[in-house]
Design a protein around this motif. Structure first.
Motif, PDB file in Angstrom:
ATOM      1  N   ASN A   5      12.120   4.892  -6.874  1.00 14.05           N
ATOM      2  CA  ASN A   5      12.399   3.485  -7.600  1.00 14.05           C
ATOM      3  C   ASN A   5      12.344   2.399  -6.863  1.00 14.05           C
ATOM      4  O   ASN A   5      11.861   1.326  -7.317  1.00 14.05           O
ATOM      5  N   ILE A   6      12.690   2.431  -5.553  1.00 10.55           N
ATOM      6  CA  ILE A   6      12.438   1.226  -4.721  1.00 10.55           C
ATOM      7  C   ILE A   6      10.920   1.061  -4.526  1.00 10.55           C
ATOM      8  O   ILE A   6      10.580  -0.182  -4.864  1.00 10.55           O
ATOM      9  N   ARG A   7       9.853   2.010  -4.631  1.00  6.12           N
ATOM     10  CA  ARG A   7       8.503   1.621  -4.516  1.00  6.12           C
ATOM     11  C   ARG A   7       8.012   0.878  -5.728  1.00  6.12           C
ATOM     12  O   ARG A   7       7.325   0.057  -6.010  1.00  6.12           O
ATOM     13  N   ALA A   8       8.761   1.508  -6.968  1.00 12.01           N
ATOM     14  CA  ALA A   8       8.199   1.057  -8.175  1.00 12.01           C
ATOM     15  C   ALA A   8       8.551  -0.351  -8.301  1.00 12.01           C
ATOM     16  O   ALA A   8       8.123  -1.284  -8.900  1.00 12.01           O
ATOM     17  N   VAL A   9      10.055  -0.622  -7.742  1.00 16.02           N
ATOM     18  CA  VAL A   9      10.345  -2.131  -7.617  1.00 16.02           C
ATOM     19  C   VAL A   9       9.541  -3.148  -6.936  1.00 16.02           C
ATOM     20  O   VAL A   9       9.146  -3.941  -7.427  1.00 16.02           O
ATOM     21  N   ALA A  52       0.844  -1.162  -0.076  1.00 17.55           N
ATOM     22  CA  ALA A  52      -0.100   0.071   0.015  1.00 17.55           C
ATOM     23  C   ALA A  52       0.919   1.376  -0.133  1.00 17.55           C
ATOM     24  O   ALA A  52       0.727   2.344  -0.747  1.00 17.55           O
ATOM     25  N   LEU A  53       1.919   1.214   0.792  1.00 17.40           N
ATOM     26  CA  LEU A  53       2.777   2.518   0.812  1.00 17.40           C
ATOM     27  C   LEU A  53       3.575   2.749  -0.546  1.00 17.40           C
ATOM     28  O   LEU A  53       3.802   3.748  -0.822  1.00 17.40           O
ATOM     29  N   CYS A  54       3.658   1.432  -1.408  1.00 22.30           N
ATOM     30  CA  CYS A  54       4.330   1.664  -2.619  1.00 22.30           C
ATOM     31  C   CYS A  54       3.415   1.783  -3.589  1.00 22.30           C
ATOM     32  O   CYS A  54       3.880   2.059  -4.754  1.00 22.30           O
ATOM     33  N   MET A  55       1.975   2.230  -3.425  1.00 20.25           N
ATOM     34  CA  MET A  55       1.200   2.437  -4.565  1.00 20.25           C
ATOM     35  C   MET A  55       1.529   3.668  -5.317  1.00 20.25           C
ATOM     36  O   MET A  55       2.303   4.633  -4.452  1.00 20.25           O
TER      37      MET A  55
END
Lengths: 290, 283
Positions: free
Chosen positions: B20-24, A88-91
């Protein structure tokens, strides 16, 4: 919101009451009925009191299934809740990618449960499945029909695959409700990422996370179809969870009395634990004024 | 929070190295979700000899025969029709009874309201396995066995409480002053409810309908127990045909893919409300 007292509101609830009474109370009473009687067939029943309950409480079979079930639920909660929050945090924040991610994430939730089982049954096979084939190619011995460790891993990973999105979507909904001013204030205070998470995002997600945990607990405790399709409860009894055992007993062996006693105790356990979650949840609701 | 959609753009400065980390993470997670589904689609486009004979990441001889088998054989495609019939029936019934009840719970306090609400929820917690056998006997005794309505009613067990729960959450967000103004303006309860209130919670109704659709569509244990021929759902068709014909992997995979399609279509329409809906309107 202040609610006014009005007992006429009962009339609005009556249709639900009738419908649910029909589809819940009558069958439940049937179960109660079976649990205190024995039969020699021909629809002749006689009263045995609490014998079935005693028998079930003393049998290893139920305790073993309950133990496996508890471990399973604990493991998947421990994996799915943190993973769901992370996702969810990475959405993505906005744009078309939000919709794409939401739709793709929700996809496993809408697959009929036995198809979920079928997908993993195929995916994990060492001859025709990508996962099983690759693992065995890499020299890792993996066979969910032979080894109970493989079977457990398959069932857990399958559940993570199936339901983590639920937690993620709930957590995402909670994150969405945080006003932007909170983040700006955090920035002014030069709070680091961890502090933003710990003191802003986590408290705001508390309510939805409780719902997530409640739903995941209830559904994982009742899991039947997916492991049944993949492992059929085996190898041996390694993945025989409560529902699988119950269906085996009631529909397979037609041991109505013990199965009914089993059912009632099973239902009671689910209800008790859910009640604890529910109480905590409603208290949070009141405090947060959501 | 009604204004979440108009939140101002957040400063990127704080999160730049993390993008970038989030996209990964996101790509990895979606990959994990889609890989097994891809494998299913991949298998559905192969012939059985290819599935069992060679291991390939994509179909070598693309074939649509598996789909043709399903779409031309009534034993197969009637499964989809049956499933859709009882799912729609269940959604309509659940919403019809849940709407007034949710209104009562969201607006009034009455004797035993909290107990009643929790009792409703306990039905959502009841393991279907507990109810499978009694349901079978109940519906057999009233002559509803193997009908669509039997499955629709049985699924009300968990869908009605869920619908009440979701709708109550959405209704709480509507200020009570609206009700009072309408009554002062001389609206009767029925007219107010249909003309004013229901449009206000239209998204909530949509979400509740979606969830009822979803849980009725994915459930197998009860729908399989309550049907034999005439109302047999697709999910049960799959398990039985498979065991009878000695594992026809290609057709099995194709049938699986086709069960994913309705869900994927429905989800597209409610995508903006899914998150809120999963929070049961409580965000």
């Amino acid at each position: 919101m202040d609610k006014s007292v009005n007992n006429k509101a009962w009339f609005l609830v009556l249709p639900v009451l009738f419908l649910v009474a029909f589809s819940a109370v009558i069958p439940l009473m049937t179960v109660v009925n079976y649990s205190v009687q024995d039969t020699f067939g021909n629809n002749q029943f006689f009263w045995v009191g609490l014998e079935w309950f005693e028998e079930m409480l003393q049998s290893d079979r139920m305790w073993n299934a309950l133990g496996r079930q508890a471990i399973f639920s604990a493991v998947i909660l421990a994996i799915e809740v943190p993973l769901g929050i992370l996702v969810a945090l990475c959405m993505p924040k906005r744009g078309v990618w939000v919709s794409v991610c939401l739709v793709l994430m929700a996809l496993p939730l809408l697959i009929p449960w036995n198809v979920v089982g079928t997908i993993w049954q195929i995916f994990g096979r060492e001859d025709i499945g990508l996962l099983g084939y690759t693992l065995n190619m890499l020299g890792i011995s993996y066979n969910y029909t032979q080894s109970s460790i493989s079977a457990w891993i398959t069932v857990v990973v399958m559940d993570v695959w199936h339901w983590t999105s639920l937690v993620a979507l709930l957590a995402y909904a909670g994150l969405q409700s945080i006003p932007d001013a909170y983040y700006q204030a955090a920035k002014i205070d030069q709070a680091n990422r961890w502090k933003v998470f710990r003191y802003i995002e986590l408290p705001k997600m508390q309510g939805v996370l409780m719902i997530a945990i409640l739903l995941r607990f209830m559904d994982s405790f009742m899991i039947y179809t997916e492991p049944f399709v993949v492992t059929g409860g085996g190898p041996g009894n390694a993945t025989t969870f409560l529902s699988i055992d119950l269906v085996k007993m009631a529909l397979g062996q037609f041991d109505l009395g013990p199965a009914a006693a089993f059912s009632l105790m099973y239902f009671l356990v689910v209800m008790l634990i859910s009640w604890v979650f529910y109480t905590v949840m409603t208290n949070l609701d009141k405090r947060g004024g959501a | 929070m009604a204004d979440m959609s108009v939140a101002a753009p957040r400063s990127r400065g704080l999160s730049l190295p993390r993008v970038n980390i989030r996209a990964v993470v996101m790509v990895l997670y979606l990959g994990f979700l889609l890989l097994p589904i891809y494998w299913l689609i991949n298998m559905s486009l192969k012939t059985n000899s290819e599935i069992l004979g060679t291991f390939s990441l994509w179909p070598q001889n693309l074939t649509f025969d598996n789909y043709r088998t399903i779409l031309t054989d009534p034993a197969w495609y009637m499964g989809y029709v049956n499933s859709l019939i009882y799912v729609v029936m269940n959604t309509v019934i659940s919403l019809t009874v849940a709407l007034p009840a949710a209104y009562a719970f969201s607006r009034y306090r009455f004797m035993g309201d909290k107990h009643l609400f929790f009792w409703l929820l306990t039905n959502r917690m009841a393991p279907p396995a507990v109810f499978a056998l009694p349901f079978f006997q109940l519906y057999s005794s009233i002559g509803l066995f193997d009908t669509h309505i039997a499955v629709a009613l049985a699924h009300c067990l968990f869908n009605v409480p869920l619908a009440v729960w979701i709708l109550e959450g959405f209704m709480r967000g509507v200020p009570k002053e609206i009700d009072e103004t309408a009554y002062i303006d001389g609206y009767s309860f029925g007219r107010f409810f249909v003309k004013i209130f229901m449009p206000l919670i239209a998204s909530g109704i949509g979400v509740a309908a979606f969830f009822n659709f979803m849980f009725s569509w994915v459930e197998l244990l009860l729908s399989r127990t309550l049907t034999s021929v005439n109302a047999k759902p697709i999910a049960a068709t799959m398990t039985r045909t498979v065991s009878a014909s000695g594992l026809d992997w290609g057709v099995l995979a194709a049938a699986g893919v086709l069960t994913i399609v309705p869900g994927a279509l429905v989800i597209w329409f409610v995508r903006n409300y899914i998150a809120k809906g999963f929070a049961l309107g409580r965000v």
